[in-house]
Design a protein around this motif. Sequence first.
Motif, short mmCIF file in Angstrom:
data_model
loop_
_atom_site.label_atom_id
_atom_site.label_comp_id
_atom_site.label_asym_id
_atom_site.label_seq_id
_atom_site.Cartn_x
_atom_site.Cartn_y
_atom_site.Cartn_z
N ARG A 51 37.34 77.19 20.64
CA ARG A 51 36.06 77.43 21.29
C ARG A 51 35.94 76.67 22.62
O ARG A 51 35.23 77.11 23.53
CB ARG A 51 34.92 77.05 20.34
N SER A 52 36.64 75.55 22.73
CA SER A 52 36.59 74.80 23.99
C SER A 52 37.19 75.58 25.14
O SER A 52 36.84 75.34 26.31
CB SER A 52 37.33 73.46 23.83
N THR A 53 38.08 76.52 24.84
CA THR A 53 38.71 77.30 25.90
C THR A 53 37.71 78.25 26.57
O THR A 53 37.99 78.75 27.66
CB THR A 53 39.90 78.11 25.36
N ARG A 61 32.55 69.02 26.08
CA ARG A 61 32.30 67.65 25.59
C ARG A 61 30.89 67.52 25.03
O ARG A 61 30.67 66.83 24.04
CB ARG A 61 32.52 66.65 26.73
N ALA A 62 29.92 68.18 25.67
CA ALA A 62 28.55 68.10 25.17
C ALA A 62 28.40 68.81 23.83
O ALA A 62 27.58 68.39 23.00
CB ALA A 62 27.59 68.72 26.20
N LEU A 63 29.18 69.85 23.60
CA LEU A 63 29.05 70.64 22.38
C LEU A 63 29.94 70.15 21.25
O LEU A 63 29.58 70.28 20.07
CB LEU A 63 29.39 72.11 22.68
N TYR A 64 31.11 69.59 21.57
CA TYR A 64 32.07 69.25 20.53
C TYR A 64 32.49 67.78 20.55
O TYR A 64 33.18 67.32 19.65
CB TYR A 64 33.34 70.11 20.68
N SER A 308 25.49 65.67 35.66
CA SER A 308 26.95 65.68 35.50
C SER A 308 27.38 66.05 34.09
O SER A 308 28.50 66.54 33.90
CB SER A 308 27.51 64.29 35.85
N THR A 309 26.50 65.84 33.11
CA THR A 309 26.89 66.05 31.71
C THR A 309 26.40 67.38 31.15
O THR A 309 27.15 68.09 30.48
CB THR A 309 26.35 64.90 30.84
N TYR A 310 25.13 67.72 31.41
CA TYR A 310 24.52 68.86 30.72
C TYR A 310 24.13 70.03 31.62
O TYR A 310 24.09 71.16 31.14
CB TYR A 310 23.25 68.39 29.98
N TRP A 311 23.81 69.76 32.88
CA TRP A 311 23.22 70.83 33.67
C TRP A 311 24.29 71.78 34.18
O TRP A 311 24.90 71.58 35.21
CB TRP A 311 22.41 70.27 34.83
N ARG A 312 24.51 72.83 33.42
CA ARG A 312 25.47 73.86 33.77
C ARG A 312 24.79 75.22 33.68
O ARG A 312 24.10 75.51 32.72
CB ARG A 312 26.69 73.85 32.83
N GLN A 313 24.98 76.02 34.72
CA GLN A 313 24.51 77.40 34.66
C GLN A 313 25.70 78.36 34.61
O GLN A 313 25.53 79.56 34.49
CB GLN A 313 23.61 77.70 35.86
N HIS A 314 26.89 77.80 34.70
CA HIS A 314 28.11 78.59 34.54
C HIS A 314 28.94 77.91 33.46
O HIS A 314 29.41 76.81 33.63
CB HIS A 314 28.91 78.66 35.84
N LEU A 315 29.07 78.58 32.33
CA LEU A 315 29.77 78.01 31.19
C LEU A 315 31.24 78.38 31.16
O LEU A 315 32.09 77.57 30.83
CB LEU A 315 29.13 78.51 29.89
N THR A 316 31.52 79.62 31.46
CA THR A 316 32.80 80.17 31.14
C THR A 316 33.07 81.41 31.98
O THR A 316 32.15 82.00 32.56
CB THR A 316 32.84 80.57 29.63
N ALA A 317 34.33 81.81 32.02
CA ALA A 317 34.67 83.06 32.69
C ALA A 317 34.22 84.27 31.88
O ALA A 317 34.18 85.39 32.38
CB ALA A 317 36.18 83.13 32.93
#
Length: 428
Positions: A51-53, A61-64, A308-317
């Motif tokens: 799932r990390s991929t 890191r925040a999720l697992y 730097s740790t949590y604020w992401r609006q793009h997670l994955t391809a």
Amino acid sequence: MTAAVPPLDNVTGARQELTVVLPVRLLRVPVWSEGPFAFDMGNRRTDARIRSTYFTPASARALYGAPGTPCRWHLPLDVKHDGMRLLGMELLRAATARKPQHAFAILHFTVERPLLPVVRALAGRLPRDADAPLSGPFDPARLLDGVADLRAADAPSFDARPYTIAFLSPAAQHTPALRVSLEGELPATADRWLWQLASRSTPEDFPLPPETAGEQLKETVRISADWSALVLRQGTAFLGHRTDTGEGDFFTYGALHSRTVYLDALLLGALQRDHIDELTDELSEVFVSPRPARRFSALERNIAVFRSTYWRQHLTAHGTANDLLLAFQNQHRLPVRFNEILAEAADYSRLVQTQESQQISGALGVLTILGLPLGTALGILQVLDDHSVAHLYIALALSIAVTAAVLTTRYGRLVLSSLRGGEGKQRP
């Protein structure tokens, strides 16, 4: 969108999965297996490594968690009761600066009775004497005994009820949800069913106005011609649009994704929401403290850590996880709220810097007022080569008198006010 909506209350889909997310207070690290609940599909195992991929390193890191510092644990179970089967539980540590014990408990169910009444009951829309899904062997207090406590009854509104993620794939007779063909248009009733599962309501609970239905359903994510998703504030739903043919069907894969990668995208949104709520509270209390500069310095650090740790609006391809996260953020207005935090923090930073500059200027002014008369008096005595102790005391007394007189002037009062930081004038 004005067509009559066939009732969903008595519909049991070909495949029904339900994930329930509860905010809890973590009492101790559970003696469970580390990592997320790993569902199997053939030779594919959806563990943390796989799932990390799908995610950026910071999101993973925040999720697992990171090596040596896990933040997620799971416990496989097999408990059946009242048409539901509990497959397992997870705990995700979601600590914030003010709530170090904050966590999410995640319960994974398979439902073999009509799904809508179950999610309506979880939303508190059924009478109190109706069967509560999270009771008996599914009571979270019993399942988490000694490991975590449920949040108090006075928790914020979004914690008042569990967050639900429902998945339903239709059988051949569920025509309101089905496309006529893969290239055919989706019937309007499909989105109404999707709305009911996500909002956990029937038209009697909440009649969706036809005039605003398009606006209400704008966050619908068309994952493919086979299925759609809708993210709302208190629930998310996935609905299939073709007949589920059973074991080996694509919906096996879809259901797996709904309770693994797509669940994790929504959990990241919940982490972001909780941290933004806390930053908002901290920002409102900056000038309550007698030392706002120190409090604001801590707030700036917390904002930097959050970004730097949590604020992401793009997670994955993989675009669907991004779409689900963006839909969750929009439902809770997280981008707008965070931009407001940054703008307000910038304003407060200028106020704090101005206050510190005034205090420095005030201190220099006091040194000038105190030092100039005394220095002048001592300089005169030195020029006159006067070594009389009495004259020295007279010079000190005169310098103190001059200093006191200067402090009573407008300039002196301004210096003293600046030294106090203009207390009471700069609080918003």
